[in-house]
Write a protein that holds these residues in place. Structure first.
Motif, PDB file in Angstrom:
ATOM      1  N   GLY A  38       0.802  -1.221   0.000  1.00  0.00           N
ATOM      2  CA  GLY A  38       0.000   0.000   0.000  1.00  0.00           C
ATOM      3  C   GLY A  38       0.832   1.267   0.000  1.00  0.00           C
ATOM      4  N   GLN A  39       2.173   1.144  -0.044  1.00  0.00           N
ATOM      5  CA  GLN A  39       3.043   2.320  -0.022  1.00  0.00           C
ATOM      6  C   GLN A  39       2.838   3.163  -1.277  1.00  0.00           C
ATOM      7  OE1 GLN A  39       7.216   1.380   0.290  1.00  0.00           O
ATOM      8  NE2 GLN A  39       7.878   3.445  -0.275  1.00  0.00           N
ATOM      9  N   ARG A  40       2.750   4.478  -1.095  1.00  0.00           N
ATOM     10  CA  ARG A  40       2.601   5.369  -2.239  1.00  0.00           C
ATOM     11  C   ARG A  40       3.907   5.458  -3.018  1.00  0.00           C
ATOM     12  NH1 ARG A  40      -0.385  11.071  -1.459  1.00  0.00           N
ATOM     13  NH2 ARG A  40       0.928  11.230   0.392  1.00  0.00           N
ATOM     14  N   VAL A  41       3.803   5.491  -4.335  1.00  0.00           N
ATOM     15  CA  VAL A  41       4.966   5.626  -5.204  1.00  0.00           C
ATOM     16  C   VAL A  41       4.633   6.586  -6.334  1.00  0.00           C
ATOM     17  CG1 VAL A  41       5.989   3.358  -4.737  1.00  0.00           C
ATOM     18  CG2 VAL A  41       4.245   3.580  -6.523  1.00  0.00           C
ATOM     19  N   ALA A  42       5.668   7.117  -6.943  1.00  0.00           N
ATOM     20  CA  ALA A  42       5.525   7.921  -8.157  1.00  0.00           C
ATOM     21  C   ALA A  42       5.976   7.054  -9.326  1.00  0.00           C
ATOM     22  CB  ALA A  42       6.372   9.185  -8.073  1.00  0.00           C
ATOM     23  N   ILE A  43       5.192   7.026 -10.396  1.00  0.00           N
ATOM     24  CA  ILE A  43       5.496   6.185 -11.554  1.00  0.00           C
ATOM     25  C   ILE A  43       5.600   7.080 -12.777  1.00  0.00           C
ATOM     26  CG2 ILE A  43       4.774   4.204 -12.925  1.00  0.00           C
ATOM     27  CD1 ILE A  43       3.126   3.249 -10.543  1.00  0.00           C
ATOM     28  N   LYS A  44       6.790   7.128 -13.355  1.00  0.00           N
ATOM     29  CA  LYS A  44       7.038   7.985 -14.519  1.00  0.00           C
ATOM     30  C   LYS A  44       7.038   7.148 -15.788  1.00  0.00           C
ATOM     31  CE  LYS A  44      10.323  11.229 -14.476  1.00  0.00           C
ATOM     32  NZ  LYS A  44      11.672  11.852 -14.596  1.00  0.00           N
ATOM     33  N   ARG A  45       6.204   7.549 -16.746  1.00  0.00           N
ATOM     34  CA  ARG A  45       6.145   6.857 -18.035  1.00  0.00           C
ATOM     35  C   ARG A  45       6.951   7.631 -19.061  1.00  0.00           C
ATOM     36  NH1 ARG A  45       3.360   6.421 -22.958  1.00  0.00           N
ATOM     37  NH2 ARG A  45       3.000   4.247 -23.587  1.00  0.00           N
ATOM     38  N   LEU A  46       7.947   6.958 -19.686  1.00  0.00           N
ATOM     39  CA  LEU A  46       8.848   7.570 -20.652  1.00  0.00           C
ATOM     40  C   LEU A  46       8.682   6.872 -22.000  1.00  0.00           C
ATOM     41  CD1 LEU A  46      11.978   7.694 -18.320  1.00  0.00           C
ATOM     42  CD2 LEU A  46      10.503   9.625 -18.912  1.00  0.00           C
ATOM     43  N   PRO A  47       7.998   7.477 -22.964  1.00  0.00           N
ATOM     44  CA  PRO A  47       7.764   6.830 -24.261  1.00  0.00           C
ATOM     45  C   PRO A  47       9.043   6.684 -25.079  1.00  0.00           C
ATOM     46  CG  PRO A  47       6.979   9.091 -24.302  1.00  0.00           C
ATOM     47  CD  PRO A  47       7.361   8.813 -22.879  1.00  0.00           C
ATOM     48  N   CYS A  48       9.294   5.483 -25.587  1.00  0.00           N
ATOM     49  CA  CYS A  48      10.541   5.178 -26.314  1.00  0.00           C
ATOM     50  C   CYS A  48      10.320   5.266 -27.823  1.00  0.00           C
ATOM     51  CB  CYS A  48      11.043   3.797 -25.920  1.00  0.00           C
ATOM     52  SG  CYS A  48      11.464   3.638 -24.182  1.00  0.00           S
ATOM     53  N   SER A  49      10.081   6.474 -28.326  1.00  0.00           N
ATOM     54  CA  SER A  49       9.759   6.663 -29.735  1.00  0.00           C
ATOM     55  C   SER A  49      10.872   7.344 -30.512  1.00  0.00           C
ATOM     56  CB  SER A  49       8.468   7.490 -29.862  1.00  0.00           C
ATOM     57  OG  SER A  49       8.629   8.737 -29.206  1.00  0.00           O
ATOM     58  N   ASN A  50      11.958   7.729 -29.829  1.00  0.00           N
ATOM     59  CA  ASN A  50      13.001   8.508 -30.468  1.00  0.00           C
ATOM     60  C   ASN A  50      14.337   8.153 -29.815  1.00  0.00           C
ATOM     61  OD1 ASN A  50      14.869  10.881 -30.601  1.00  0.00           O
ATOM     62  ND2 ASN A  50      13.231  11.744 -31.852  1.00  0.00           N
ATOM     63  N   PRO A  51      15.386   7.831 -30.606  1.00  0.00           N
ATOM     64  CA  PRO A  51      16.663   7.404 -30.017  1.00  0.00           C
ATOM     65  C   PRO A  51      17.301   8.450 -29.114  1.00  0.00           C
ATOM     66  CG  PRO A  51      16.876   7.795 -32.387  1.00  0.00           C
ATOM     67  CD  PRO A  51      15.409   7.794 -32.075  1.00  0.00           C
ATOM     68  N   GLU A  52      17.096   9.743 -29.418  1.00  0.00           N
ATOM     69  CA  GLU A  52      17.670  10.780 -28.562  1.00  0.00           C
ATOM     70  C   GLU A  52      17.010  10.776 -27.189  1.00  0.00           C
ATOM     71  OE1 GLU A  52      17.438  14.513 -30.525  1.00  0.00           O
ATOM     72  OE2 GLU A  52      18.714  13.920 -32.205  1.00  0.00           O
ATOM     73  N   TYR A  53      15.702  10.595 -27.157  1.00  0.00           N
ATOM     74  CA  TYR A  53      15.003  10.541 -25.883  1.00  0.00           C
ATOM     75  C   TYR A  53      15.355   9.261 -25.132  1.00  0.00           C
ATOM     76  CZ  TYR A  53      12.246  14.401 -27.777  1.00  0.00           C
ATOM     77  OH  TYR A  53      11.861  15.593 -28.316  1.00  0.00           O
ATOM     78  N   ILE A  54      15.471   8.162 -25.873  1.00  0.00           N
ATOM     79  CA  ILE A  54      15.830   6.888 -25.238  1.00  0.00           C
ATOM     80  C   ILE A  54      17.175   7.007 -24.528  1.00  0.00           C
ATOM     81  CG2 ILE A  54      16.475   4.485 -25.693  1.00  0.00           C
ATOM     82  CD1 ILE A  54      14.403   4.506 -27.970  1.00  0.00           C
ATOM     83  N   GLU A  55      18.122   7.717 -25.158  1.00  0.00           N
ATOM     84  CA  GLU A  55      19.431   7.910 -24.523  1.00  0.00           C
ATOM     85  C   GLU A  55      19.284   8.637 -23.187  1.00  0.00           C
ATOM     86  OE1 GLU A  55      23.872   9.763 -25.490  1.00  0.00           O
ATOM     87  OE2 GLU A  55      22.211  10.100 -26.868  1.00  0.00           O
ATOM     88  N   LEU A  56      18.440   9.659 -23.146  1.00  0.00           N
ATOM     89  CA  LEU A  56      18.211  10.389 -21.896  1.00  0.00           C
ATOM     90  C   LEU A  56      17.578   9.484 -20.852  1.00  0.00           C
ATOM     91  CD1 LEU A  56      16.856  13.800 -23.265  1.00  0.00           C
ATOM     92  CD2 LEU A  56      19.191  13.222 -22.610  1.00  0.00           C
ATOM     93  N   TYR A  57      16.632   8.637 -21.270  1.00  0.00           N
ATOM     94  CA  TYR A  57      15.959   7.746 -20.327  1.00  0.00           C
ATOM     95  C   TYR A  57      16.955   6.760 -19.719  1.00  0.00           C
ATOM     96  CZ  TYR A  57      11.867   9.323 -23.032  1.00  0.00           C
ATOM     97  OH  TYR A  57      10.918  10.066 -23.676  1.00  0.00           O
ATOM     98  N   MET A  98       9.336   5.273  -8.465  1.00  0.00           N
ATOM     99  CA  MET A  98      10.175   6.005  -7.517  1.00  0.00           C
ATOM    100  C   MET A  98       9.402   6.314  -6.247  1.00  0.00           C
ATOM    101  SD  MET A  98      11.540   8.722 -10.384  1.00  0.00           S
ATOM    102  CE  MET A  98       9.850   9.015 -10.868  1.00  0.00           C
ATOM    103  N   GLU A  99      10.129   6.776  -5.234  1.00  0.00           N
ATOM    104  CA  GLU A  99       9.444   7.176  -4.009  1.00  0.00           C
ATOM    105  C   GLU A  99       8.573   8.402  -4.281  1.00  0.00           C
ATOM    106  OE1 GLU A  99      11.824   8.847  -0.789  1.00  0.00           O
ATOM    107  OE2 GLU A  99      13.518   9.043  -2.168  1.00  0.00           O
ATOM    108  N   TYR A 100       7.477   8.490  -3.569  1.00  0.00           N
ATOM    109  CA  TYR A 100       6.516   9.565  -3.781  1.00  0.00           C
ATOM    110  C   TYR A 100       6.807  10.714  -2.824  1.00  0.00           C
ATOM    111  CZ  TYR A 100       2.078  12.024  -4.292  1.00  0.00           C
ATOM    112  OH  TYR A 100       1.124  12.977  -4.532  1.00  0.00           O
ATOM    113  N   CYS A 101       6.781  11.937  -3.336  1.00  0.00           N
ATOM    114  CA  CYS A 101       7.032  13.128  -2.518  1.00  0.00           C
ATOM    115  C   CYS A 101       5.753  13.956  -2.450  1.00  0.00           C
ATOM    116  CB  CYS A 101       8.180  13.944  -3.112  1.00  0.00           C
ATOM    117  SG  CYS A 101       9.763  13.074  -3.103  1.00  0.00           S
ATOM    118  N   ASP A 102       5.169  14.039  -1.247  1.00  0.00           N
ATOM    119  CA  ASP A 102       3.854  14.665  -1.106  1.00  0.00           C
ATOM    120  C   ASP A 102       3.896  16.187  -1.074  1.00  0.00           C
ATOM    121  OD1 ASP A 102       5.161  14.760   1.292  1.00  0.00           O
ATOM    122  OD2 ASP A 102       3.517  13.996   2.510  1.00  0.00           O
TER     123      ASP A 102
END
Length: 398
Positions: A28-47, A180-184
């Motif tokens: 039941g622990q709160r978390v932050a979930i970030k979705r990073l779309p992998c549609s571009n090699p430059e963005y994928i490198e950052l991810y 990731m951990e959630y920051c309220d």
């Protein structure tokens, strides 16, 4: 997905991805979930850079955001946890080849066959919730009331948001999901500007940021985009606990001795009001650019100096130089690049947001000037900052 995490609602978005609030199914622990779309090699490198840096920190510092896990979406209805220490080879290949590479068919087939119908349905519900939350966010119109001076010239570097339909196909890796951990308390801008100015709280924030950056530099990590937006806050009974986050532009050094002043970078990246002069000038730079960004943040936090950038309506913490008769705002780094001998006025004597905390004392002002020096070598190292800040604050208390 829902066997591990439950997705609740969208809590933020940026140029590269969307962040949702969620819960761990078992605890039941709160978390932050970030979705990073992998549609571009430059963005994928950052991810992949962000994932690699967050794994390196390994939950070892209270003031650096903790990574709980990573999920890989390799189909519209297919999600699986990514093993610790492992990177998807097709994503790495995409970065090296400069084009999105398909996932191996055998791997995708085996994964689909091994999943239960429940997980398939869970992934579909996750995608549906994601689309719903994103559509709802687009309809929201946020207006901010502020008398803060705004920057009158459009100089901000704009990042293009990735398009998920650029590289369609069921065998592509569609997205990385970072848990990731959630920051309220939201980000540092939201937290501090929603509070009555408090000198003790400001000092606590500054000391924690010193500790976090010293830890990162000690691991060979140069953040390269330090700003209040990328610092999150957890509210506790003992006061705020800040967390340095968003490592998409970070770089890890291969230097054996950890001397980041010898590791040079050339990519011009960061956010206008926090970038160092050498970055503004397109020169090679080192981790000392982080110290300059930290100096801008410290000055803004301690004096509650705020800005509103062109094209936005949100007030944010940031120091600046006033230029011309119209008093348009110029980033410190840009001003110092144009004139390395520019004398900064600390404490700031221009109009600032009410109500104001007491100005920093002489020792703290001297430290801020050192952190904001146009010469990177004149700035203190990250491992020297915390001791100097504590010494300066002790002098103020006396």
């Amino acid at each position: 997905m829902e066997e591990l995490y439950t997705l609740e609602k969208e809590v933020g978005r940026g140029s590269y991805g969307v962040v949702f609030e969620g819960h761990m199914t078992k605890t039941g622990q709160r978390v932050a979930i970030k979705r990073l779309p992998c549609s571009n090699p430059e963005y994928i490198e950052l991810y992949l850079q962000e994932l690699w840096a967050m794994r390196a920190t390994a939950k070892n510092h209270v003031n650096v955001i903790a990574l709980h896990g990573c999920l890989l979406q390799n189909g519209p209805r297919s999600l699986k946890p990514l093993k610790p220490g492992k990177l998807p080879l097709s994503l790495v290949e995409s970065v090296l080849k400069g084009g999105v590479v398909e996932a191996p068919k055998s791997q995708d087939h085996e994964h689909i066959q091994s999943n239960s119908q429940r997980r398939t349905n869970s992934a579909a519900r996750l995608q549906d919730r994601t689309n719903t939350a994103q559509a709802r966010a687009k309809l929201q119109d946020k207006a901010a009331e502020s008398a803060t001076p705004s920057r009158s010239q459009n100089r901000a570097r704009k990042r293009l948001a990735p398009r998920e339909d650029e590289q369609p196909g069921p065998l592509r890796y569609l997205a990385l999901w970072l848990v990731m951990e959630y920051c309220d308390g939201g980000d540092l801008n939201h937290y501090l500007l929603s509070q009555t100015p408090n000198e003790q709280r400001n000092h606590r924030v500054v000391l924690q940021l010193c500790s976090a950056v010293a830890f990162l530099h000690g691991l060979g990590i140069t953040h390269r985009d330090l700003k209040p937006d990328n610092v999150l806050v957890c509210v506790t009974s003992k006061g705020p606990v800040v967390k340095v986050a968003d490592f998409g532009l970070s770089k890890m050094s291969g230097l054996a001795d950890g001397d980041l002043t010898r590791q040079h970078f050339s990519s011009t990246c960061g956010s206008d009001f926090y970038m160092a002069p050498e970055v503004w000038g397109g020169l090679t730079y080192t981790a000392q650019a982080d110290i300059f960004s930290l100096g801008v943040m410290f000055w803004a936090v301690l004096e509650r100096i705020t800005i509103v950038e062109e094209g936005t309506s949100q007030e944010q913490l940031g120091a600046y130089v006033c230029k011309g008769r119209s008093g348009w705002l110029m980033p410190l780094g840009e001003a110092l690049w144009e004139n390395a001998d520019l004398q900064l006025s600390i404490p700031m004597k221009f109009k600032r947001a009410p109500s104001l905390p007491p100005p920093p004392g002489p020792s703290m002002c001297s430290l801020l000037l050192d952190m904001l020096a146009s010469d990177p070598d004149a700035r203190p190292l990250a491992n020297q900052l915390e001791a100097r800040v504590r010494s300066a604050l002790r002098e103020e208390s006396h």
